[in-house]
Design an enzyme around this catalytic site. Sequence first.
Site, PDB file in Angstrom:
ATOM      1  N   GLU A 190       0.862  -1.183   0.000  1.00  0.00           N
ATOM      2  CA  GLU A 190       0.000   0.000   0.000  1.00  0.00           C
ATOM      3  C   GLU A 190       0.889   1.220   0.000  1.00  0.00           C
ATOM      4  O   GLU A 190       1.887   1.257   0.703  1.00  0.00           O
ATOM      5  CB  GLU A 190      -0.864   0.063   1.265  1.00  0.00           C
ATOM      6  CG  GLU A 190      -1.698  -1.165   1.541  1.00  0.00           C
ATOM      7  CD  GLU A 190      -3.000  -1.158   0.774  1.00  0.00           C
ATOM      8  OE1 GLU A 190      -3.279  -0.160   0.089  1.00  0.00           O
ATOM      9  OE2 GLU A 190      -3.726  -2.160   0.867  1.00  0.00           O
ATOM     10  N   LYS A 191       0.466   2.226  -0.752  1.00  0.00           N
ATOM     11  CA  LYS A 191       1.275   3.438  -0.816  1.00  0.00           C
ATOM     12  C   LYS A 191       1.455   4.085   0.554  1.00  0.00           C
ATOM     13  O   LYS A 191       2.447   4.714   0.831  1.00  0.00           O
ATOM     14  CB  LYS A 191       0.633   4.445  -1.777  1.00  0.00           C
ATOM     15  CG  LYS A 191       0.849   4.021  -3.219  1.00  0.00           C
ATOM     16  CD  LYS A 191       0.850   5.200  -4.160  1.00  0.00           C
ATOM     17  CE  LYS A 191       1.177   4.729  -5.561  1.00  0.00           C
ATOM     18  NZ  LYS A 191       0.177   5.046  -6.518  1.00  0.00           N
ATOM     19  N   ARG A 192       0.466   3.904   1.407  1.00  0.00           N
ATOM     20  CA  ARG A 192       0.512   4.565   2.701  1.00  0.00           C
ATOM     21  C   ARG A 192       1.425   3.856   3.703  1.00  0.00           C
ATOM     22  O   ARG A 192       1.727   4.377   4.757  1.00  0.00           O
ATOM     23  CB  ARG A 192      -0.900   4.674   3.297  1.00  0.00           C
ATOM     24  CG  ARG A 192      -1.689   5.853   2.778  1.00  0.00           C
ATOM     25  CD  ARG A 192      -3.160   5.712   3.075  1.00  0.00           C
ATOM     26  NE  ARG A 192      -3.755   4.659   2.269  1.00  0.00           N
ATOM     27  CZ  ARG A 192      -4.330   3.574   2.745  1.00  0.00           C
ATOM     28  NH1 ARG A 192      -4.410   3.361   4.022  1.00  0.00           N
ATOM     29  NH2 ARG A 192      -4.836   2.679   1.934  1.00  0.00           N
TER      30      ARG A 192
END
Length: 304
Positions: A239-241
């Site tokens: 996930e990018k986060r």
Amino acid sequence: MAARTRFAPSPTGDLHLGGAWTALASWVVARVTEGGRCALRIEDLDRPRVVPGAQARIEEDLLWLGLAWDEGPMLQSERGELYEASIARLAQQGLVYPCDCSRAEIARVASAPHAGEDVVYPGFCRDRDPARPMRRPPALRARLPDETVEYEDGAAGRVVQSLAREAGDFVLRRGDGVFAYQLAVVVDDVAQGITDVVRGADLLASTGRQMWLARALGAAPPRYTHVPLVVGPEGARLEKRMRGVSVRELREAGLSPARVVGALAHGLGLVQADRPLTATQVVRACAGRPFVWARSGWSVPREW
Ligand code: GLU
């Protein structure tokens, strides 16, 4: 023979490790051959998703990793005429038709796709009566033959894909005029003389239609290598986060580029040990022998 590869990020955020992973793989496949070149292509067709400044940040991160490109950056948003001309060429062969189906109409009938797969268009508009008025600005679809595409993938081995069952009549240009990834990527690979497409296994399902499209445009398709994917710590979906997932964040945390490149090269199966290496050292380690890619994905180290 000199290989030509490309790295094609979408400027929708910072370069994450999945991007750095395929960038390194593409760069090494090119550089290991004498005179090999790796191009940078920015996939910025979907304007609302483009984040201002993201392209410059991605470029900075690639340079920080030592992955300087030999051509480009080439921006897809500036190549509309070429995409339009390619659609015209397909249309001359009867391989394009307009489609005014809505997403909801298609979803109601099409079988649910597996994870990562597109919905296979059931072909409602394939044989539509040209006199019937369009209910909305139509998308343009490719008319695919009921054929099977077979090829030997550089990492995934023998691949057999049914165009009708696995791809379906895919979109070339959306109803709002945006050219589809599937069209643009093939037109650019052909125009740039790409010999080797090296990218993540998440795009494996697109290969059959892309090879078909290249041939329909009068070109020989490139070789394809779909490397296993990067996953987050402990195998979670990237996930990018997630912490430690963007190259920028690792830079700011004080990791050296060699630490990151060495770990990625090891994860890809390019080198035996996980130790700091420059991208050029990875190329040297790969020279003179066939590539043996990792069989399974690589997890971002928890300590990152
Ligand atoms: N833009 C795509 C991505 O970021 C890459 C497309 C390709 O390599 O064909 O995943």
